[in-house]
Design a protein around this motif. Structure first.
Motif, PDB file in Angstrom:
ATOM      1  N   ILE A  26       0.824  -1.237   0.056  1.00 54.13           N
ATOM      2  CA  ILE A  26      -0.115  -0.049  -0.002  1.00 54.13           C
ATOM      3  C   ILE A  26       1.003   1.141  -0.024  1.00 54.13           C
ATOM      4  CG2 ILE A  26      -1.762   1.231   1.397  1.00 54.13           C
ATOM      5  CD1 ILE A  26      -2.515  -1.282   2.358  1.00 54.13           C
ATOM      6  N   LYS A  27       0.590   2.409  -0.880  1.00 54.71           N
ATOM      7  CA  LYS A  27       0.968   3.622  -0.665  1.00 54.71           C
ATOM      8  C   LYS A  27       0.037   4.516  -0.355  1.00 54.71           C
ATOM      9  CE  LYS A  27       3.975   6.989  -3.115  1.00 54.71           C
ATOM     10  NZ  LYS A  27       4.771   6.930  -1.828  1.00 54.71           N
ATOM     11  N   ARG A  28       0.073   5.370   0.671  1.00 56.17           N
ATOM     12  CA  ARG A  28      -1.041   6.210   1.141  1.00 56.17           C
ATOM     13  C   ARG A  28      -0.504   7.650   0.669  1.00 56.17           C
ATOM     14  NH1 ARG A  28      -4.811   4.216   4.477  1.00 56.17           N
ATOM     15  NH2 ARG A  28      -4.058   2.192   5.535  1.00 56.17           N
ATOM     16  N   PHE A  29      -1.467   8.311   0.271  1.00 52.50           N
ATOM     17  CA  PHE A  29      -1.369   9.792   0.059  1.00 52.50           C
ATOM     18  C   PHE A  29      -1.855  10.798   1.216  1.00 52.50           C
ATOM     19  CE2 PHE A  29      -1.728   7.285  -3.857  1.00 52.50           C
ATOM     20  CZ  PHE A  29      -0.505   7.488  -4.345  1.00 52.50           C
TER      21      PHE A  29
END
Length: 92
Positions: A88-91
């Motif tokens: 997961i990559k969160r912004f």
């Protein structure tokens, strides 16, 4: 007239499995005063049924919790743990 338990189920059109879609269950929430009454299981079961009606080849539910009782709840709903690894990559 109060929402007690809810989730989102989203259909994603796919390219594998003969271009069958898959579904993602997100944002499963049950009002704290109404937990352990079966409402969340009904909601998850209904989301899974919706995915079946859409002819999905799989349904995914991810969780960030480390609470083992919640993991057991998801298993009790018929979901398997450990089949895939999630990145997961969160912004902000």
């Amino acid at each position: 007239n109060k929402i007690i338990s809810t989730c989102m189920v989203v259909r994603i059109d796919g390219l594998s499995y003969n271009c069958r879609p898959f579904a993602i269950i997100e944002n499963l929430v049950t009002d704290q005063e109404h937990r352990q009454n079966g409402y969340a299981k009904e909601v998850v079961t209904r989301a899974i049924d919706i995915a079946k009606d859409w002819n999905c080849y799989k349904v995914i539910l991810e969780t960030g919790t480390q609470q083992k009782w919640k993991w057991q709840f998801y298993r009790d709903c018929g979901l398997n743990q450990g089949e895939k690894t999630s990145f997961i990559k969160r912004f902000s």
